[in-house]
Write a protein that holds these residues in place. Structure first.
Motif, PDB file in Angstrom:
ATOM      1  N   TYR A  57       1.815  -6.527   9.053  1.00  0.00           N
ATOM      2  CA  TYR A  57       0.976  -5.508   8.429  1.00  0.00           C
ATOM      3  C   TYR A  57      -0.499  -5.892   8.472  1.00  0.00           C
ATOM      4  CZ  TYR A  57      -0.615  -1.868   5.297  1.00  0.00           C
ATOM      5  OH  TYR A  57      -1.282  -0.798   4.780  1.00  0.00           O
ATOM      6  N   ILE A 125     -12.622  11.165   0.806  1.00  0.00           N
ATOM      7  CA  ILE A 125     -11.696  10.650  -0.214  1.00  0.00           C
ATOM      8  C   ILE A 125     -11.254   9.237   0.150  1.00  0.00           C
ATOM      9  CG2 ILE A 125      -9.437  10.984  -1.317  1.00  0.00           C
ATOM     10  CD1 ILE A 125      -9.826  14.020  -0.832  1.00  0.00           C
ATOM     11  N   LEU A 126     -10.904   9.027   1.429  1.00  0.00           N
ATOM     12  CA  LEU A 126     -10.450   7.699   1.867  1.00  0.00           C
ATOM     13  C   LEU A 126     -11.507   6.632   1.611  1.00  0.00           C
ATOM     14  CD1 LEU A 126      -8.648   8.322   5.295  1.00  0.00           C
ATOM     15  CD2 LEU A 126      -7.628   7.509   3.159  1.00  0.00           C
ATOM     16  N   VAL A 129     -12.411   6.261  -2.290  1.00  0.00           N
ATOM     17  CA  VAL A 129     -11.457   5.489  -3.077  1.00  0.00           C
ATOM     18  C   VAL A 129     -11.513   4.014  -2.677  1.00  0.00           C
ATOM     19  CG1 VAL A 129      -8.982   5.239  -3.598  1.00  0.00           C
ATOM     20  CG2 VAL A 129      -9.994   7.496  -3.449  1.00  0.00           C
ATOM     21  N   LYS A 131     -10.295   2.606   0.264  1.00  0.00           N
ATOM     22  CA  LYS A 131      -9.105   2.107   0.941  1.00  0.00           C
ATOM     23  C   LYS A 131      -9.500   1.681   2.333  1.00  0.00           C
ATOM     24  CE  LYS A 131      -6.751   5.857  -0.915  1.00  0.00           C
ATOM     25  NZ  LYS A 131      -5.614   6.679  -1.326  1.00  0.00           N
TER      26      LYS A 131
ATOM     27  N   PHE B  45      -1.343  14.190   1.717  1.00  0.00           N
ATOM     28  CA  PHE B  45      -1.654  14.146   0.288  1.00  0.00           C
ATOM     29  C   PHE B  45      -1.057  12.910  -0.386  1.00  0.00           C
ATOM     30  CE2 PHE B  45      -2.667  18.629   1.075  1.00  0.00           C
ATOM     31  CZ  PHE B  45      -3.923  18.657   0.497  1.00  0.00           C
ATOM     32  N   LEU B  47      -0.661   9.955   1.035  1.00  0.00           N
ATOM     33  CA  LEU B  47      -1.528   8.826   1.391  1.00  0.00           C
ATOM     34  C   LEU B  47      -2.813   8.855   0.577  1.00  0.00           C
ATOM     35  CD1 LEU B  47      -1.159   8.652   5.299  1.00  0.00           C
ATOM     36  CD2 LEU B  47      -0.269   7.020   3.617  1.00  0.00           C
ATOM     37  N   LEU B  48      -3.391  10.073   0.427  1.00  0.00           N
ATOM     38  CA  LEU B  48      -4.652  10.181  -0.311  1.00  0.00           C
ATOM     39  C   LEU B  48      -4.475   9.870  -1.790  1.00  0.00           C
ATOM     40  CD1 LEU B  48      -6.339  13.330   1.311  1.00  0.00           C
ATOM     41  CD2 LEU B  48      -6.893  10.925   1.677  1.00  0.00           C
ATOM     42  N   MET B  49      -3.244  10.077  -2.308  1.00  0.00           N
ATOM     43  CA  MET B  49      -3.034   9.855  -3.739  1.00  0.00           C
ATOM     44  C   MET B  49      -2.623   8.418  -4.073  1.00  0.00           C
ATOM     45  SD  MET B  49      -1.529  13.575  -4.687  1.00  0.00           S
ATOM     46  CE  MET B  49      -0.248  13.009  -5.758  1.00  0.00           C
ATOM     47  N   LEU B  50      -2.297   7.628  -3.054  1.00  0.00           N
ATOM     48  CA  LEU B  50      -1.972   6.221  -3.321  1.00  0.00           C
ATOM     49  C   LEU B  50      -3.228   5.496  -3.807  1.00  0.00           C
ATOM     50  CD1 LEU B  50       0.236   5.252  -0.227  1.00  0.00           C
ATOM     51  CD2 LEU B  50       0.995   5.473  -2.597  1.00  0.00           C
ATOM     52  N   PRO B  51      -3.078   4.576  -4.766  1.00  0.00           N
ATOM     53  CA  PRO B  51      -4.269   3.869  -5.276  1.00  0.00           C
ATOM     54  C   PRO B  51      -4.960   3.046  -4.179  1.00  0.00           C
ATOM     55  CG  PRO B  51      -2.224   2.936  -6.181  1.00  0.00           C
ATOM     56  CD  PRO B  51      -1.860   4.207  -5.492  1.00  0.00           C
ATOM     57  N   ASP B  52      -4.190   2.365  -3.330  1.00  0.00           N
ATOM     58  CA  ASP B  52      -4.746   1.728  -2.133  1.00  0.00           C
ATOM     59  C   ASP B  52      -3.616   1.488  -1.134  1.00  0.00           C
ATOM     60  OD1 ASP B  52      -3.622  -1.008  -2.369  1.00  0.00           O
ATOM     61  OD2 ASP B  52      -4.830  -1.067  -4.193  1.00  0.00           O
ATOM     62  N   PHE B  53      -3.972   0.949   0.045  1.00  0.00           N
ATOM     63  CA  PHE B  53      -2.964   0.782   1.098  1.00  0.00           C
ATOM     64  C   PHE B  53      -2.433  -0.654   1.162  1.00  0.00           C
ATOM     65  CE2 PHE B  53      -5.168   4.512   3.377  1.00  0.00           C
ATOM     66  CZ  PHE B  53      -4.459   5.410   2.595  1.00  0.00           C
ATOM     67  N   ASN B  54      -2.270  -1.236  -0.018  1.00  0.00           N
ATOM     68  CA  ASN B  54      -1.672  -2.549  -0.149  1.00  0.00           C
ATOM     69  C   ASN B  54      -0.222  -2.516   0.339  1.00  0.00           C
ATOM     70  OD1 ASN B  54      -0.889  -5.083  -1.484  1.00  0.00           O
ATOM     71  ND2 ASN B  54      -2.918  -4.795  -2.407  1.00  0.00           N
ATOM     72  N   LEU B  55       0.253  -3.595   0.960  1.00  0.00           N
ATOM     73  CA  LEU B  55       1.616  -3.618   1.491  1.00  0.00           C
ATOM     74  C   LEU B  55       2.667  -3.352   0.408  1.00  0.00           C
ATOM     75  CD1 LEU B  55       3.422  -4.039   3.954  1.00  0.00           C
ATOM     76  CD2 LEU B  55       3.375  -6.483   3.509  1.00  0.00           C
ATOM     77  N   ASP B  56       2.475  -3.959  -0.767  1.00  0.00           N
ATOM     78  CA  ASP B  56       3.455  -3.781  -1.849  1.00  0.00           C
ATOM     79  C   ASP B  56       3.519  -2.330  -2.325  1.00  0.00           C
ATOM     80  OD1 ASP B  56       4.189  -6.418  -1.799  1.00  0.00           O
ATOM     81  OD2 ASP B  56       2.682  -7.017  -3.283  1.00  0.00           O
ATOM     82  N   LEU B  58       2.696   0.359  -0.541  1.00  0.00           N
ATOM     83  CA  LEU B  58       3.316   1.175   0.512  1.00  0.00           C
ATOM     84  C   LEU B  58       4.828   1.009   0.511  1.00  0.00           C
ATOM     85  CD1 LEU B  58       0.811   0.628   3.453  1.00  0.00           C
ATOM     86  CD2 LEU B  58       1.183   2.737   2.174  1.00  0.00           C
ATOM     87  N   TRP B  61       6.392   2.828  -2.439  1.00  0.00           N
ATOM     88  CA  TRP B  61       6.388   4.278  -2.197  1.00  0.00           C
ATOM     89  C   TRP B  61       7.453   4.658  -1.163  1.00  0.00           C
ATOM     90  CZ3 TRP B  61       3.433   6.399   2.330  1.00  0.00           C
ATOM     91  CH2 TRP B  61       3.591   7.782   2.433  1.00  0.00           C
TER      92      TRP B  61
END
Lengths: 131, 131
Positions: A57, A125-126, A129, A131, B45, B47-56, B58, B61
């Protein structure tokens, strides 16, 4: 196929004055092909990277976060919105509606404006936030 | 209706009628397109609503039912729709029948391979998380 390549082709692509409906039509094909080849490739790779764990990842986010990777992702975002709006327009056209010249032109332009706006909002938004 | 050697290609085609498959292909492309309006917007939507794209984040989710099930449907529908679209592109620009059939075969294999990789990765995320 029984065709005779010796016969001359009538000019078609070269003699028309370009209009927004023609641009949207060919963009639908280009964005659809791009989304399939590049977009679905990235989606499969992204899922495989998440399944692969930390190292896989990290490699994905490093490449995706590189300026060249971001250009590809931004391009995919625009291609997605353009294909979505253009596709919705096609579903309406399939019912036989919206072929009047002014209406057709208006919604063609709207798909172009809509996709640019939606791409800008998505990335706002990306980035916003963080990210 | 009998047709001698003197029949023109157009005359032969008229005599044969349609191949009876175009309508089905056309309809399937529309069915998948309508499903993809919902599924692709769900992905954007989500993806945009996730707090961040951290592996844990994702993993959490995608291993939940509300993440994994729409994602599986999206993968299957998107690869099917993309394959249908690329086949039409090939049909329009590749006139040699042998090359066309070969490309159709290659595209079908590539789509099945891509969808399989994505679904396997998703399964690994879902069942790996439980272990």
């Amino acid at each position: 196929m029984s065709s005779n390549p010796q016969r001359p082709l009538s000019p078609h692509l070269t003699i028309w004055k370009w209009g927004p409906h023609m641009l949207v039509s060919i963009l639908h094909r280009i964005t659809g092909s791009g989304l399939t080849v590049v977009g679905l490739g990235v989606l499969a790779w992204w899922l495989a990277a998440i399944a692969g764990g930390e190292v896989a990842y990290d490699r994905f986010t490093k490449i995706a976060g590189h300026p060249a990777g971001l250009v590809v992702l931004a391009g995919l975002t625009w291609a997605f919105w353009q294909h979505l709006f253009s596709g919705l327009r096609h579903l309406v056209l399939d019912t036989g509606a919206g072929f009047e010249l002014r209406t057709n032109r208006f919604w063609s332009v709207m798909t172009l404006a809509g996709s640019l706006l939606a791409t800008a909002v998505t990335w706002y938004i990306l980035v916003g936030v963080g990210k | 209706m009998s047709q001698g050697e003197s029949a023109t290609p157009l005359g032969k085609v008229r005599g044969l009628g349609s191949a009876q498959e175009g309508g089905q292909h056309w309809l399937e492309e529309r069915f998948t397109s309508v499903a993809l309006v919902v599924l692709s917007l769900w992905l954007v939507f989500s993806l945009l609503m996730l707090p961040d794209f951290n592996l844990d984040i994702l993993k959490e989710w995608l291993s939940s039912g509300t993440g994994a099930i729409p994602m599986a449907l999206l993968v299957i529908t998107a690869f099917k729709h993309g394959l249908d679209g690329l086949k039409v592109v090939v049909d329009d620009y590749v006139h040699d029948e042998g090359t066309r059939i070969g490309l159709h075969y290659f595209l079908a294999m590539a789509a099945i391979a891509g969808a399989s990789i994505a679904l396997f990765a998703l399964a690994k995320i879902v069942f790996g998380a439980a272990a």
